[in-house]
Motif scaffolding. Sequence first.
Motif, mmCIF file in Angstrom:
data_model
loop_
_atom_site.group_PDB
_atom_site.id
_atom_site.type_symbol
_atom_site.label_atom_id
_atom_site.label_comp_id
_atom_site.label_asym_id
_atom_site.label_seq_id
_atom_site.Cartn_x
_atom_site.Cartn_y
_atom_site.Cartn_z
ATOM 1 N N ALA A 1 0.864 -1.184 0.000
ATOM 2 C CA ALA A 1 0.000 0.000 0.000
ATOM 3 C C ALA A 1 0.897 1.229 0.000
ATOM 4 O O ALA A 1 1.870 1.305 0.748
ATOM 5 N N VAL A 2 0.583 2.177 -0.867
ATOM 6 C CA VAL A 2 1.404 3.378 -1.023
ATOM 7 C C VAL A 2 0.523 4.612 -0.911
ATOM 8 O O VAL A 2 -0.516 4.696 -1.562
ATOM 9 N N LYS A 3 0.948 5.566 -0.089
ATOM 10 C CA LYS A 3 0.238 6.847 -0.006
ATOM 11 C C LYS A 3 1.199 7.946 -0.434
ATOM 12 O O LYS A 3 2.261 8.131 0.161
ATOM 13 N N VAL A 4 0.808 8.665 -1.493
ATOM 14 C CA VAL A 4 1.649 9.723 -2.042
ATOM 15 C C VAL A 4 0.978 11.073 -1.790
ATOM 16 O O VAL A 4 -0.189 11.263 -2.137
ATOM 17 N N PRO A 5 1.692 12.021 -1.182
ATOM 18 C CA PRO A 5 1.116 13.356 -0.938
ATOM 19 C C PRO A 5 0.689 14.018 -2.249
ATOM 20 O O PRO A 5 1.237 13.719 -3.330
ATOM 21 N N SER A 6 -0.257 14.914 -2.167
ATOM 22 C CA SER A 6 -0.834 15.558 -3.360
ATOM 23 C C SER A 6 0.224 16.225 -4.231
ATOM 24 O O SER A 6 0.114 16.232 -5.455
ATOM 25 N N ALA A 7 1.250 16.790 -3.617
ATOM 26 C CA ALA A 7 2.274 17.517 -4.375
ATOM 27 C C ALA A 7 3.043 16.608 -5.340
ATOM 28 O O ALA A 7 3.622 17.086 -6.324
ATOM 29 N N PHE A 8 3.036 15.305 -5.068
ATOM 30 C CA PHE A 8 3.814 14.373 -5.893
ATOM 31 C C PHE A 8 2.949 13.293 -6.558
ATOM 32 O O PHE A 8 3.461 12.447 -7.281
ATOM 33 N N ILE B 1 -3.696 7.063 -2.909
ATOM 34 C CA ILE B 1 -3.427 5.793 -2.244
ATOM 35 C C ILE B 1 -3.594 4.683 -3.268
ATOM 36 O O ILE B 1 -4.609 4.635 -3.974
ATOM 37 N N VAL B 2 -2.603 3.812 -3.376
ATOM 38 C CA VAL B 2 -2.701 2.681 -4.295
ATOM 39 C C VAL B 2 -2.210 1.418 -3.616
ATOM 40 O O VAL B 2 -1.481 1.472 -2.616
ATOM 41 N N VAL B 3 -2.614 0.286 -4.175
ATOM 42 C CA VAL B 3 -2.035 -0.996 -3.805
ATOM 43 C C VAL B 3 -1.330 -1.520 -5.048
ATOM 44 O O VAL B 3 -1.931 -1.635 -6.118
ATOM 45 N N VAL B 4 -0.045 -1.788 -4.907
ATOM 46 C CA VAL B 4 0.774 -2.267 -6.018
ATOM 47 C C VAL B 4 1.258 -3.675 -5.707
ATOM 48 O O VAL B 4 1.671 -3.964 -4.580
ATOM 49 N N GLU B 5 1.186 -4.552 -6.707
ATOM 50 C CA GLU B 5 1.712 -5.910 -6.548
ATOM 51 C C GLU B 5 3.068 -5.992 -7.228
ATOM 52 O O GLU B 5 3.185 -5.735 -8.426
ATOM 53 N N ILE B 6 4.098 -6.331 -6.449
ATOM 54 C CA ILE B 6 5.454 -6.424 -6.994
ATOM 55 C C ILE B 6 6.130 -7.698 -6.491
ATOM 56 O O ILE B 6 5.696 -8.304 -5.507
ATOM 57 N N PHE B 7 7.196 -8.100 -7.188
ATOM 58 C CA PHE B 7 8.004 -9.204 -6.669
ATOM 59 C C PHE B 7 8.713 -8.728 -5.408
ATOM 60 O O PHE B 7 9.154 -7.577 -5.321
ATOM 61 N N ALA B 8 8.808 -9.629 -4.426
ATOM 62 C CA ALA B 8 9.419 -9.260 -3.147
ATOM 63 C C ALA B 8 10.834 -8.726 -3.336
ATOM 64 O O ALA B 8 11.281 -7.823 -2.629
ATOM 65 N N GLY B 9 11.553 -9.269 -4.314
ATOM 66 C CA GLY B 9 12.918 -8.829 -4.562
ATOM 67 C C GLY B 9 13.029 -7.407 -5.064
ATOM 68 O O GLY B 9 14.121 -6.835 -5.090
ATOM 69 N N LEU B 10 11.911 -6.821 -5.482
ATOM 70 C CA LEU B 10 11.924 -5.454 -6.011
ATOM 71 C C LEU B 10 11.691 -4.385 -4.942
ATOM 72 O O LEU B 10 11.705 -3.196 -5.261
ATOM 73 N N THR C 1 4.622 3.797 2.825
ATOM 74 C CA THR C 1 4.424 2.459 2.259
ATOM 75 C C THR C 1 4.230 1.438 3.366
ATOM 76 O O THR C 1 4.745 1.593 4.477
ATOM 77 N N LYS C 2 3.473 0.381 3.013
ATOM 78 C CA LYS C 2 3.240 -0.691 3.984
ATOM 79 C C LYS C 2 2.899 -1.982 3.241
ATOM 80 O O LYS C 2 2.046 -1.976 2.345
ATOM 81 N N VAL C 3 3.595 -3.072 3.580
ATOM 82 C CA VAL C 3 3.268 -4.382 3.011
ATOM 83 C C VAL C 3 1.987 -4.869 3.663
ATOM 84 O O VAL C 3 1.866 -4.867 4.897
ATOM 85 N N ILE C 4 1.032 -5.269 2.816
ATOM 86 C CA ILE C 4 -0.280 -5.679 3.353
ATOM 87 C C ILE C 4 -0.648 -7.060 2.839
ATOM 88 O O ILE C 4 -0.084 -7.563 1.877
ATOM 89 N N GLU C 5 -1.640 -7.662 3.481
ATOM 90 C CA GLU C 5 -2.121 -8.972 3.074
ATOM 91 C C GLU C 5 -3.364 -8.813 2.203
ATOM 92 O O GLU C 5 -4.222 -7.990 2.470
ATOM 93 N N GLY C 6 -3.400 -9.603 1.132
ATOM 94 C CA GLY C 6 -4.616 -9.669 0.310
ATOM 95 C C GLY C 6 -4.936 -8.452 -0.520
ATOM 96 O O GLY C 6 -5.978 -8.373 -1.153
ATOM 97 N N GLY C 7 -4.076 -7.458 -0.524
ATOM 98 C CA GLY C 7 -4.305 -6.299 -1.376
ATOM 99 C C GLY C 7 -5.373 -5.342 -0.866
ATOM 100 O O GLY C 7 -5.900 -4.536 -1.605
ATOM 101 N N ARG C 8 -5.712 -5.418 0.435
ATOM 102 C CA ARG C 8 -6.745 -4.528 0.973
ATOM 103 C C ARG C 8 -6.145 -3.205 1.430
ATOM 104 O O ARG C 8 -5.015 -3.148 1.912
ATOM 105 N N PHE C 9 -6.940 -2.147 1.302
ATOM 106 C CA PHE C 9 -6.493 -0.837 1.788
ATOM 107 C C PHE C 9 -6.431 -0.864 3.308
ATOM 108 O O PHE C 9 -7.244 -1.503 3.953
#
Length: 234
Positions: A167-174, A199-208, A226-234
């Motif tokens: 889960a990613v939260k990006v301030p409005s300025a960016f 706010i988005v949920v991104v799926e990536i390889f753990a190595g990335l 940023t925060k690693v979450i389970e199941g892609g939920r906000f």
Amino acid sequence: MTTLDKAIIASYEKGGKRFEIYVDPDAAQAYREGVKKDLKNILVAEEVYSDAKKGEKAKTSDVEKTFGTTDIMQILDFILKYGEIHLTTEQRRRKVEEKRKQIIAIIAREAIDPRTNAPHPIVRIENALEEAKVHIDPFKDAREQLEDVIKELRVLLPLKFEKINVAVKVPSAFAHKCYGTLKNYGIKKEQWLSDGSLIVVVEIFAGLQGEFYDKLNKMTNGTVETKVIEGGRF
């Protein structure tokens, strides 16, 4: 222009008949890979042979029957696309090294060490490939041969390919600046807040993870959350 002694043989076989032509090694390979777009300076000798090394020319009737033409440039194009090219030792070495680097890059980006949940350093992957004497096919796509490479590597190197949701939260300025980058990684969910932040949920390889966090921190001056979450939920 490449001389005959430095040329390689490109061949095509059908119905028990073999057809060979002499070509420039680098130009022929570049054309086959799509890097070179035209047929100029590829053909070294304007002959079609049944056995090039012996200097035995193919029968005109066999050539026309197989290729539907006796035009040497059309035959050259056909053989380069559908025949075999016998690479020089140096070309083969370069192709193997190129594929090797691609495979290492994939493993470094997408796999983690299950003991530490962190990516393996590139040097460690390189050493394991060397120690395990893993065969690299110079002609096969890097990802297509990855499974076989991994099987051989796992004897020496614990590997785990796992995707995680972040889960990613990006301030409005960016937010708008980062959106394209986030989309390239693979957005599963997104939400624009009333204050313009994203706010988005991104799926990536753990190595990335390291690369992903570093990139976002640079783009947002360290203000991203940023925060690693389970199941892609906000």
